[in-house]
Design a protein around this motif. Sequence first.
Motif, mmCIF file in Angstrom:
data_model
loop_
_atom_site.group_PDB
_atom_site.id
_atom_site.type_symbol
_atom_site.label_atom_id
_atom_site.label_comp_id
_atom_site.label_asym_id
_atom_site.label_seq_id
_atom_site.Cartn_x
_atom_site.Cartn_y
_atom_site.Cartn_z
ATOM 1 N N ARG A 235 0.894 -1.161 0.000
ATOM 2 C CA ARG A 235 0.000 0.000 0.000
ATOM 3 C C ARG A 235 0.927 1.204 0.000
ATOM 4 N N ARG A 236 1.528 1.445 -1.138
ATOM 5 C CA ARG A 236 2.544 2.483 -1.228
ATOM 6 C C ARG A 236 1.889 3.827 -1.544
ATOM 7 N N ALA A 237 2.182 4.795 -0.712
ATOM 8 C CA ALA A 237 1.652 6.143 -0.903
ATOM 9 C C ALA A 237 2.683 7.126 -0.374
ATOM 10 N N VAL A 238 3.398 7.744 -1.294
ATOM 11 C CA VAL A 238 4.378 8.756 -0.910
ATOM 12 C C VAL A 238 3.882 10.094 -1.439
ATOM 13 N N VAL A 239 3.814 11.060 -0.551
ATOM 14 C CA VAL A 239 3.178 12.334 -0.871
ATOM 15 C C VAL A 239 4.208 13.445 -0.779
ATOM 16 N N LEU A 240 4.293 14.257 -1.828
ATOM 17 C CA LEU A 240 5.112 15.472 -1.785
ATOM 18 C C LEU A 240 4.287 16.593 -1.171
ATOM 19 N N SER A 241 4.958 17.463 -0.427
ATOM 20 C CA SER A 241 4.252 18.559 0.219
ATOM 21 C C SER A 241 3.726 19.540 -0.818
ATOM 22 N N ALA A 242 2.811 20.406 -0.379
ATOM 23 C CA ALA A 242 2.269 21.439 -1.251
ATOM 24 C C ALA A 242 3.378 22.402 -1.661
ATOM 25 N N PRO A 243 3.230 23.074 -2.802
ATOM 26 C CA PRO A 243 4.274 24.005 -3.250
ATOM 27 C C PRO A 243 4.583 25.060 -2.189
ATOM 28 N N THR A 244 5.840 25.451 -2.108
ATOM 29 C CA THR A 244 6.270 26.472 -1.155
ATOM 30 C C THR A 244 6.821 27.678 -1.901
ATOM 31 N N THR A 245 6.850 28.795 -1.200
ATOM 32 C CA THR A 245 7.352 30.045 -1.782
ATOM 33 C C THR A 245 8.410 30.622 -0.859
ATOM 34 N N LYS A 246 9.540 30.998 -1.444
ATOM 35 C CA LYS A 246 10.610 31.641 -0.693
ATOM 36 C C LYS A 246 11.019 32.926 -1.425
ATOM 37 N N GLU A 247 11.809 33.771 -0.706
ATOM 38 C CA GLU A 247 12.251 35.045 -1.277
ATOM 39 C C GLU A 247 13.756 35.113 -1.246
ATOM 40 N N ILE A 248 14.290 35.834 -2.222
ATOM 41 C CA ILE A 248 15.741 35.940 -2.355
ATOM 42 C C ILE A 248 16.087 37.343 -2.820
ATOM 43 N N ALA A 249 17.273 37.774 -2.477
ATOM 44 C CA ALA A 249 17.755 39.083 -2.924
ATOM 45 C C ALA A 249 18.175 38.991 -4.388
ATOM 46 N N PRO A 250 18.326 40.125 -5.052
ATOM 47 C CA PRO A 250 18.724 40.092 -6.469
ATOM 48 C C PRO A 250 20.053 39.379 -6.693
ATOM 49 N N ALA A 251 20.980 39.515 -5.747
ATOM 50 C CA ALA A 251 22.265 38.827 -5.853
ATOM 51 C C ALA A 251 22.505 38.134 -4.517
ATOM 52 N N SER A 252 22.402 36.812 -4.510
ATOM 53 C CA SER A 252 22.422 36.099 -3.239
ATOM 54 C C SER A 252 23.811 35.828 -2.709
ATOM 55 N N GLY A 253 24.773 35.738 -3.625
ATOM 56 C CA GLY A 253 26.043 35.194 -3.180
ATOM 57 C C GLY A 253 25.805 33.780 -2.656
ATOM 58 N N SER B 237 4.843 15.642 -8.762
ATOM 59 C CA SER B 237 5.714 16.827 -8.774
ATOM 60 C C SER B 237 5.075 17.947 -7.980
ATOM 61 N N VAL B 238 5.918 18.814 -7.445
ATOM 62 C CA VAL B 238 5.470 20.085 -6.879
ATOM 63 C C VAL B 238 6.326 21.185 -7.487
ATOM 64 N N THR B 239 5.747 22.346 -7.571
ATOM 65 C CA THR B 239 6.466 23.494 -8.119
ATOM 66 C C THR B 239 6.647 24.522 -7.015
ATOM 67 N N ASP B 240 7.891 24.743 -6.644
ATOM 68 C CA ASP B 240 8.217 25.752 -5.645
ATOM 69 C C ASP B 240 8.517 27.070 -6.350
ATOM 70 N N THR B 241 8.264 28.159 -5.646
ATOM 71 C CA THR B 241 8.448 29.493 -6.224
ATOM 72 C C THR B 241 9.465 30.273 -5.407
ATOM 73 N N THR B 242 10.355 30.950 -6.101
ATOM 74 C CA THR B 242 11.312 31.850 -5.446
ATOM 75 C C THR B 242 11.104 33.248 -6.027
ATOM 76 N N ASN B 243 10.695 34.186 -5.170
ATOM 77 C CA ASN B 243 10.467 35.571 -5.591
ATOM 78 C C ASN B 243 11.684 36.422 -5.242
ATOM 79 N N VAL B 244 12.054 37.269 -6.171
ATOM 80 C CA VAL B 244 13.190 38.167 -5.937
ATOM 81 C C VAL B 244 12.664 39.412 -5.229
ATOM 82 N N ARG B 245 13.214 39.676 -4.066
ATOM 83 C CA ARG B 245 12.820 40.837 -3.287
ATOM 84 C C ARG B 245 14.073 41.608 -2.900
#
Length: 693
Positions: free
Chosen positions: A410-428, A563-571
């Motif tokens: 009874r195999r059931a592996v679940v990926l979490s819901a998509p997540t959103t994170k923020e990043i600076a224009p130049a992260s280093g 699949s899940v699609t994560d989002t990274t917004n530039v802030r």
Amino acid sequence: MKPNSFKYSVLAVGVVAAMGITTANAATPANAATSGAAPINNQATASYSVAGIAQPNVASNTVTVNVSETANFALISTVDDGSIGDDTAINQTATPGGTTNFTHALTNTGNVTDTYTVNTTGNDSPLVTASPDYPLGTAPVTFTIVQANGTALTPAQVTALNGQAQTGTLANGGTIRLQPGTRANLSYAAATPAARNGNDKGVGTLTATSTFFTANQPANATLVNENQTIVRLPTYRITKTATSTVDLTVANPQIAYGITVLNATTDYSAAATDFVIRDVLPAGMTLPNGAASVTASNGATVTTSVVNGRTVIDVAVANLAVGASQTISFTVNVAPASYTAANSTATNNVEVYDKIVGAVGTLPATPTLNTNYDILDSTDNTRDVTRVPPAADQANGAGVDSAGVTNFTRRAVVLSAPTTKEIAPASGTAGQATQTTTITNDGQDTEGTDANPLTFTIADGGLNPAVRPVVGPVSVTYTPPGGGTPVTTTIQPTVANGNTYTLNTTTLPGGIAPGGVLAINYKVSSGNVATPGTVADAAAVGSTETTIVTLTPAGTNPPAATSVTDTTNVRGLALVKAQALDTTCSGTVAAGAFVQTAINAIPDQCVIYRIQATNTSSAALGFSLTDLNISDLLSNFSAGADLVAGSPATSATSNSIAGLASTSTTAVLGSGYTLVPQGVGTLTFRIKIKNAR
């Protein structure tokens, strides 16, 4: 034993030796027994008269008859064991608790009537050709007297019986009298103890002792025939096949079962008759259409019942020859709720019930040994009462049994819901965003093992070339079910600097237990990591990139890839400059007076500039902006206006730190700002429009 072809009564011992005849049939005396009776002398006498005068009696010569009594006899086995007419009967079929009939012929081959004592015995005989497991024992012997050639007695022979019964039964040690040229057909039933098992051998003898020989040649007075039995029973070989794995997530999980019962060929095989094959289905399994769901070969009769909530299939088989097989097939429905434990399996055993004598008949819910059955062969070897040698049953012998085993998944592996994170224009490197995608094992089988490996990929969405996931090793954190202590480890991609990773026993020892959670922590970078300050490589504030994480299970009955699609917004920093007309140069205007559009002013009026720096990162996900410096070059307005001395001022919203306002030779400055997420820093100053006159 075959009758001797020589008539020892007419051969002198010396003649026998001269002919080289040195052995004799074991069931016939080597030499005839003879005895001499008184000679018969016969002399005639005569008397006569001459002229009336008696004359002397006259005696004839004497003639003599010498009488010789010769005795001989034969005792042979008449059982058809492939060598009729010898002194043994070998490998005669026996059943525990039953009897085996042995027949013999006792023939008077001499010329005198003789009396014989007949015995049956279970003692080892001098002829023994088998290692006995049990003695046959004693038994009464029935007889019928006929001529030596097997035909009925002549009337004269019947008359000459002289009180000897022509047919009857002899108690063990009883006697029978035979005229020359006659024989007694002997028969007795040798018993086999009920406790004996297949391939057990019994040995016994039937002996006949001549009265004449006892008196004249006692060494040859007794002839011996050996009788052998072998217990013959069916040896069942049960093979149960089953669908090896069943996915309990499908709409109607089923198992296909097959049963083959072979009556194996052995040295002691016997046909199997009137036995019953029983299959008690494991809990949670049912037949879709009852007995009609079951197909059985050889016209066997199928019945079904329910005992303690479990379906029972009984197949009654009338006859199964040695070397033949009985086959049964059926499909069952499986209730998934019955197999919810991790790594659930079901073992389906099959049983064969047989009786040594008679039919098994209808079995009760719980059959009783020695009442409903004498033989029980099961794929559960702990229950066997096979009555055959252990080496033949389970030790690589003819009767090795195998059960049907099914593994449930009874195999059931679940990926979490998509997540959103923020990043600076130049992260280093230090400013890279960490995205976390979790794998939750909602099934009942351990995931991420060699048997059930998981593969995941982390792919760039391709929307924003200045933002991308970091390739190479990733950190994973495993939290056991029930809130155990999390364990963090690093796993390498399957290809160096790749974006595909495999979870198995090597990379994730122990795997993901049912209820366990594995967090994949991967980095996202922006701009030029090596040279973050390069404006040309920086991501635009407000831009977005996606990352697609795909999980692909493998192994047995794997669920579909997800699949899940994560989002990274530039802030980062948003800088807005506005202006307001201060006609009286008082330094005060309404807040709503600031616009970003053109305004009209006349000499000696003032304009207040407002520069607002906003940290666009969100309160929940964002980051602080530090060491913020705002400048506005004097050259931008000096041709038409003058800076009002002392007018530069700075402010900041709550939790942010306002900068220090100052004026340099080239610019109006606000320096040293710290702006928390959504924080705003403001620099204001006034200019006065020059009067050209």
